[in-house]
Design an enzyme around this catalytic site. Sequence first.
Site, mmCIF file in Angstrom:
data_model
loop_
_atom_site.group_PDB
_atom_site.id
_atom_site.type_symbol
_atom_site.label_atom_id
_atom_site.label_comp_id
_atom_site.label_asym_id
_atom_site.label_seq_id
_atom_site.Cartn_x
_atom_site.Cartn_y
_atom_site.Cartn_z
ATOM 1 N N ARG A 66 28.490 15.412 3.838
ATOM 2 C CA ARG A 66 28.659 15.660 2.404
ATOM 3 C C ARG A 66 27.603 16.631 1.865
ATOM 4 O O ARG A 66 27.878 17.448 0.976
ATOM 5 C CB ARG A 66 28.586 14.333 1.655
ATOM 6 C CG ARG A 66 28.869 14.439 0.163
ATOM 7 C CD ARG A 66 29.128 13.052 -0.406
ATOM 8 N NE ARG A 66 29.439 13.087 -1.820
ATOM 9 C CZ ARG A 66 28.613 12.644 -2.774
ATOM 10 N NH1 ARG A 66 27.421 12.177 -2.438
ATOM 11 N NH2 ARG A 66 28.975 12.684 -4.036
ATOM 12 N N HIS A 70 28.379 19.893 -0.382
ATOM 13 C CA HIS A 70 27.799 20.124 -1.713
ATOM 14 C C HIS A 70 26.866 21.325 -1.733
ATOM 15 O O HIS A 70 26.618 21.886 -2.789
ATOM 16 C CB HIS A 70 27.093 18.866 -2.219
ATOM 17 C CG HIS A 70 28.033 17.812 -2.699
ATOM 18 N ND1 HIS A 70 27.741 16.940 -3.726
ATOM 19 C CD2 HIS A 70 29.288 17.489 -2.303
ATOM 20 C CE1 HIS A 70 28.774 16.126 -3.935
ATOM 21 N NE2 HIS A 70 29.715 16.437 -3.072
ATOM 22 N N ASP A 71 26.363 21.731 -0.581
ATOM 23 C CA ASP A 71 25.590 22.976 -0.494
ATOM 24 C C ASP A 71 26.539 24.173 -0.569
ATOM 25 O O ASP A 71 26.386 25.056 -1.413
ATOM 26 C CB ASP A 71 24.789 23.015 0.812
ATOM 27 C CG ASP A 71 23.965 24.305 0.943
ATOM 28 O OD1 ASP A 71 23.599 24.891 -0.119
ATOM 29 O OD2 ASP A 71 23.685 24.723 2.069
ATOM 30 N N GLY A 76 27.391 29.299 -2.145
ATOM 31 C CA GLY A 76 27.519 29.481 -0.696
ATOM 32 C C GLY A 76 26.589 28.563 0.086
ATOM 33 O O GLY A 76 25.784 27.825 -0.484
ATOM 34 N N ASP A 78 23.654 28.003 1.487
ATOM 35 C CA ASP A 78 22.347 28.675 1.412
ATOM 36 C C ASP A 78 21.194 27.697 1.201
ATOM 37 O O ASP A 78 20.084 28.101 0.859
ATOM 38 C CB ASP A 78 22.357 29.687 0.266
ATOM 39 C CG ASP A 78 22.607 29.029 -1.089
ATOM 40 O OD1 ASP A 78 22.812 27.795 -1.130
ATOM 41 O OD2 ASP A 78 22.593 29.737 -2.111
ATOM 42 N N GLU A 92 19.573 21.255 -8.122
ATOM 43 C CA GLU A 92 20.969 20.800 -8.082
ATOM 44 C C GLU A 92 21.051 19.286 -7.834
ATOM 45 O O GLU A 92 22.103 18.675 -8.040
ATOM 46 C CB GLU A 92 21.731 21.540 -6.975
ATOM 47 C CG GLU A 92 21.893 23.027 -7.244
ATOM 48 C CD GLU A 92 22.478 23.803 -6.061
ATOM 49 O OE1 GLU A 92 23.066 23.174 -5.155
ATOM 50 O OE2 GLU A 92 22.335 25.039 -6.040
ATOM 51 N N ASN A 98 25.708 14.943 -7.797
ATOM 52 C CA ASN A 98 24.621 14.683 -6.841
ATOM 53 C C ASN A 98 23.649 13.574 -7.241
ATOM 54 O O ASN A 98 23.078 12.897 -6.386
ATOM 55 C CB ASN A 98 23.819 15.968 -6.598
ATOM 56 C CG ASN A 98 24.647 17.041 -5.916
ATOM 57 O OD1 ASN A 98 25.701 16.753 -5.343
ATOM 58 N ND2 ASN A 98 24.190 18.284 -5.972
ATOM 59 N N HIS A 197 36.545 11.769 4.515
ATOM 60 C CA HIS A 197 36.466 10.430 3.919
ATOM 61 C C HIS A 197 36.933 9.334 4.880
ATOM 62 O O HIS A 197 37.108 8.198 4.469
ATOM 63 C CB HIS A 197 37.263 10.377 2.613
ATOM 64 C CG HIS A 197 36.609 11.120 1.487
ATOM 65 N ND1 HIS A 197 37.215 11.334 0.270
ATOM 66 C CD2 HIS A 197 35.386 11.706 1.404
ATOM 67 C CE1 HIS A 197 36.392 12.022 -0.516
ATOM 68 N NE2 HIS A 197 35.283 12.261 0.143
ATOM 69 N N THR A 198 37.095 9.656 6.145
ATOM 70 C CA THR A 198 37.328 8.623 7.157
ATOM 71 C C THR A 198 36.031 7.876 7.452
ATOM 72 O O THR A 198 36.028 6.838 8.097
ATOM 73 C CB THR A 198 37.897 9.234 8.455
ATOM 74 O OG1 THR A 198 37.965 8.221 9.458
ATOM 75 C CG2 THR A 198 37.009 10.340 8.996
#
Length: 333
Positions: A66, A70-71, A76, A78, A92, A98, A197-198
Site C-alpha cells: 500500500r 500511495h507513493d 509519481g 518518487d 503527505e 494516510n 486487497h487479498t
Amino acid sequence: MATSMGCLVLLCLVSSLLPSAVLGHPWGGLFPQFYDHSCPKAKEIVQSIVAQAVAKETRMAASLVRLHFHDCFVKGCDASVLLDNSSSIVSEKGSNPNRNSLRGFEVIDQIKAALEAACPGTVSCADIVALAARDSTALVGGPYWDVPLGRRDSLGASIQGSNNDIPAPNNTLPTIITKFKRQGLNVVDVVALSGGHTIGMSRCTSFRQRLYNQTGNGMADSTLDVSYAAKLRQGCPRSGGDNNLFPLDFITPAKFDNFYYKNLLAGKGLLSSDEILLTKSAETAALVKAYAADVNLFFQHFAQSMVNMGNISPLTGSQGEIRKNCRRLNNDH
C-alpha cells in the site's frame, strides 16, 4: 519460403504483444539491473529485511504494498510519501488517506540504513519502496516480478495530491477509473491492483456507511451479504470504534490468492470500492469473474499492473536526489 514468411509474421505478432522493455526500450529509463554494479547486494538486503518484518507481523506485507501505491499516485513513484514535516515540507503522511493509516515507514528506514552502510548514497528510497512491495507480495504467496529500477527521490511532497489523487473507499467506480487513467493506468490495472486487497486490514471508518446508511436512506448496502454485514456490525458500531480492524479478505487474510474476487462474487467484499467492481460495470465484472476462476491469470495481471504502477512519472538521471535518510531531504538539517 512460405514457412519462413509465416514465422516472420508470427514474430511480428509476438513482438507486438511483448512489453516494450523486452525489446530494448526500458520502462521509462528504469531497468531491473540498475544496481547490479553500483550495489550488487541491494535486492538481497531489501528482501532479507522485508522477510524479517513480515515474519514478525504478516500484516506488514500489505502495508508495504500500500505504501508503494500511495507513493506512486502522488507526483509519481518518487518516495514523496516518506518525507516528514519540516520547515520546507508539508508531509503527505497527514493527508486523509494516510493519517493514522499508512504504515511501514520504520521498515523502510531499516532497509535504508542497511543500504547506506553497504553502498552509501546509491539506492533511492523510491526504489526501496518498489522492491519492498514486490518482496512483500511474493513472501505471502503472491507472484514475483522483476522490478524496474533507477528511480530517484523527490525534492518535495504534495499533501493536496495525496488528498485528491488517491482512490478512496467511497469513490464511485467512474471516479476510481478516472484517478487511475490520470496516472496512465487502465481498467485492467484497476481490477488487478484492487486484488491487493487479498491481504491486509481496513478500518471500520472506511466501510461503516455500507453497514448503516449506504445511500442516505438509513439502510445497509443491498449488495452486501446479509450475514456478513451482521458480523461486521458487531465490531463496527454506528459511532466509535473507528480504528477497529477487519480483514479485506476474511477467508485467507494472510495469503495472497484470488479469494478477494471469490468473496466479491458472494457479496462479501469489505469496501464499497471493492464490491462495485462487480456491480457497477460489465467490463470490470468480467475481470472479477476471470480472476476468481483463474488464480494464474490474476497473478500475471497483478504483476504486470504493479510494474505499470511503478512506472508512473519516475525521476531519473539527474532529477531529484538519492536521499540519505528517507524522511528528509539531504539539505534539510
